[in-house]
Write a protein that holds these residues in place. Sequence first.
Motif, PDB file in Angstrom:
ATOM      1  N   UNK A 115       1.586  -1.052  -0.104  1.00 13.81           N
ATOM      2  CA  UNK A 115       0.434  -0.003   0.366  1.00 13.81           C
ATOM      3  C   UNK A 115       0.585   1.180   0.141  1.00 13.81           C
ATOM      4  N   UNK A 116       1.407   1.203   0.729  1.00 13.09           N
ATOM      5  CA  UNK A 116       2.705   2.398   1.284  1.00 13.09           C
ATOM      6  C   UNK A 116       3.450   2.881  -0.606  1.00 13.09           C
ATOM      7  N   UNK A 120       3.777   6.094  -2.535  1.00 16.30           N
ATOM      8  CA  UNK A 120       4.625   6.726  -2.694  1.00 16.30           C
ATOM      9  C   UNK A 120       4.497   7.250  -4.828  1.00 16.30           C
ATOM     10  N   UNK A 121       4.077   6.799  -5.757  1.00 15.69           N
ATOM     11  CA  UNK A 121       3.986   6.981  -6.733  1.00 15.69           C
ATOM     12  C   UNK A 121       5.399   6.986  -7.385  1.00 15.69           C
ATOM     13  N   UNK A 122       6.255   5.700  -6.707  1.00 21.51           N
ATOM     14  CA  UNK A 122       7.681   5.782  -6.927  1.00 21.51           C
ATOM     15  C   UNK A 122       7.718   4.925  -8.303  1.00 21.51           C
ATOM     16  N   UNK A 123       8.449   5.168  -9.210  1.00 18.41           N
ATOM     17  CA  UNK A 123       8.496   3.627 -10.517  1.00 18.41           C
ATOM     18  C   UNK A 123       9.310   2.359  -9.419  1.00 18.41           C
ATOM     19  N   UNK A 124       8.875   1.085  -9.228  1.00 21.69           N
ATOM     20  CA  UNK A 124       8.960  -0.280  -8.623  1.00 21.69           C
ATOM     21  C   UNK A 124       9.268  -0.693  -9.719  1.00 21.69           C
ATOM     22  N   UNK A 149      -4.971  13.276   4.557  1.00 18.17           N
ATOM     23  CA  UNK A 149      -3.757  13.664   4.476  1.00 18.17           C
ATOM     24  C   UNK A 149      -2.972  12.940   3.404  1.00 18.17           C
ATOM     25  N   UNK A 150      -1.541  12.900   4.333  1.00 20.39           N
ATOM     26  CA  UNK A 150      -1.352  11.947   3.177  1.00 20.39           C
ATOM     27  C   UNK A 150      -0.048  11.408   3.731  1.00 20.39           C
ATOM     28  N   UNK A 155      -3.289   5.937   4.426  1.00 18.70           N
ATOM     29  CA  UNK A 155      -2.306   4.598   4.389  1.00 18.70           C
ATOM     30  C   UNK A 155      -3.531   3.860   4.785  1.00 18.70           C
ATOM     31  N   UNK A 156      -3.667   3.844   6.334  1.00 17.72           N
ATOM     32  CA  UNK A 156      -4.763   2.870   7.451  1.00 17.72           C
ATOM     33  C   UNK A 156      -6.042   2.857   6.472  1.00 17.72           C
ATOM     34  N   UNK A 157      -6.156   3.619   6.168  1.00 18.13           N
ATOM     35  CA  UNK A 157      -7.783   3.618   5.661  1.00 18.13           C
ATOM     36  C   UNK A 157      -7.786   2.721   4.295  1.00 18.13           C
ATOM     37  N   UNK A 158      -6.523   3.186   3.144  1.00 18.53           N
ATOM     38  CA  UNK A 158      -6.860   2.620   2.078  1.00 18.53           C
ATOM     39  C   UNK A 158      -6.643   0.823   2.669  1.00 18.53           C
ATOM     40  N   UNK A 159      -5.246   0.558   3.326  1.00 18.81           N
ATOM     41  CA  UNK A 159      -5.231  -1.072   3.187  1.00 18.81           C
ATOM     42  C   UNK A 159      -7.135  -0.917   4.135  1.00 18.81           C
TER      43      UNK A 159
END
Length: 208
Positions: A115-116, A120-124, A149-150, A155-159
């Motif tokens: 989720x994190x 983070x919208x990085x390239x993985x 917030x960010x 993130x917990x809610x998205x989990x």
Amino acid sequence: MEYVKPIKRAMPLEFKDIFKHNQDWLKEKLDLDPDYFTKLSIKQTPSILYIGCCDSRVNPESIIGASPGDMFVHRNVANLVLESDVNSKSAIAFALEQLKVKHIIVVGHYHCGGIEAAMSFKDYGTLNDWLENIREEYQTYKEELDALGDGEKRNERLVELNVLEQCKHIANNPDFQKAQKEYGVELHAFVFDLNTGKIIDLEYEKIA
Ligand code: ZN
């Protein structure tokens, strides 16, 4: 099957010691029941299909007190169940059609690296295709999530939302619908709180 406390040892696990631990573990089982492995090898009759994340800190059996034979387990990064994923679909089909499990539990967890990483919208690299599914969920719930917030709260809610989304995917799965009709298999959405060790029931059955 009787629940047996895991063997206590100093952390972390050293790779060179795994066969020694295996010997200790099997000895403990045999001390309790000399026929332990004979019985275990005959057949599996688990009542639960556990679908969870690969995270090393979330040990499916330990957190709910399950023993070998109690749960059929499927794990992947961020506990996704996708229409396009033949792996999770096969695990569900086997659990329902062959094992007739009575419950399916989807277990997410706070501080989920999947989720994190998605947020983070990085390239993985190779992982990007998988993370894209979580990023789409974020877009669906963007307003609710951005209001938090960010940081960790978002993130917990998205989990939590991610677990509920996977339950919806399972509810739409023809094998699940067939099993629900035939013998009333139940679907549950759980989150394991790594901060406290508690399992939170999101009560999917009430919102389904
Ligand atoms: Zn995770």
